[in-house]
Design an enzyme around this catalytic site. Sequence first.
Site, PDB file in Angstrom:
ATOM      1  CB  SER A  46       7.646   9.217 -16.548  1.00  0.00           C
ATOM      2  OG  SER A  46       8.564   9.946 -15.748  1.00  0.00           O
ATOM      3  CE1 TYR A  52       3.944  13.058 -15.195  1.00  0.00           C
ATOM      4  CE2 TYR A  52       5.975  12.157 -14.264  1.00  0.00           C
ATOM      5  CZ  TYR A  52       5.240  12.596 -15.353  1.00  0.00           C
ATOM      6  OH  TYR A  52       5.811  12.573 -16.601  1.00  0.00           O
TER       7      TYR A  52
END
Length: 245
Positions: free
Chosen positions: A141, A154
Amino acid sequence: MLLAGQIAIVTGAGRGIGRAIALAYAREGASLVIAEKDREPAQEVAEKIRGLGGQALVIETDVAQESSVNAMVERVLRELGTIDILVTNAGIQRRYFVHQLPTAEFQAMLDVNLLGTFYCCRAVLPTLYARRTGTILMIASDSGRRGYAYNAAYCASKFAVIGFMEALADEARAYAVRVNALCPAGVKTRMSESVTWGDGRPLRLEHFMEPEEVADVALFLVGPGARAIHGQAIPVYGGVTYRLE
């Protein structure tokens, strides 16, 4: 076709980026293993692949469980004979300010996003190494390259995925196995629809990428045209149309 005759495992392929990747690979001739925790969307993707004339095997898999991953890979080898491509796409995202972040939620993101990637890679590597060929693509990501408020757990999990990818790539080079990561930012998925900014505002999705845009890059990276790309975390930002807010 770019991937004719190859066997590709895509985790979390029932929805979003994983679904788009599975369909892109199938269109290029790969036989797909849909390793997905939720059977219903996985079956829908498999039926779509079969409708395209391709082959698809659905295996219910919880990547956070080592035994589930090992059983999935054993079944693939038993029924399909080999593995050529692994895409570790399954992931979860939950947003909290750090002072409000429950330990269990932090652990859950590490279990799925990081340990799930590790379990899958470890399970397929003996096959890839023995054949001295194959490709692993980890879906990381933009949050693995830059820290964002309200997203610490995250970010931590995805930063770790990139570090793991770089270390594995250094090892896998000796076996002619390519390892890379994709770092998308702003993709229209069920995950992005469910998250907000810290003040409760929803994300604006109109400028986000479609999952198919990420899948196009994922297809290139496992194809012969990317044979010189190894150990890289590739940003995918949607070109000129992407805006964070």
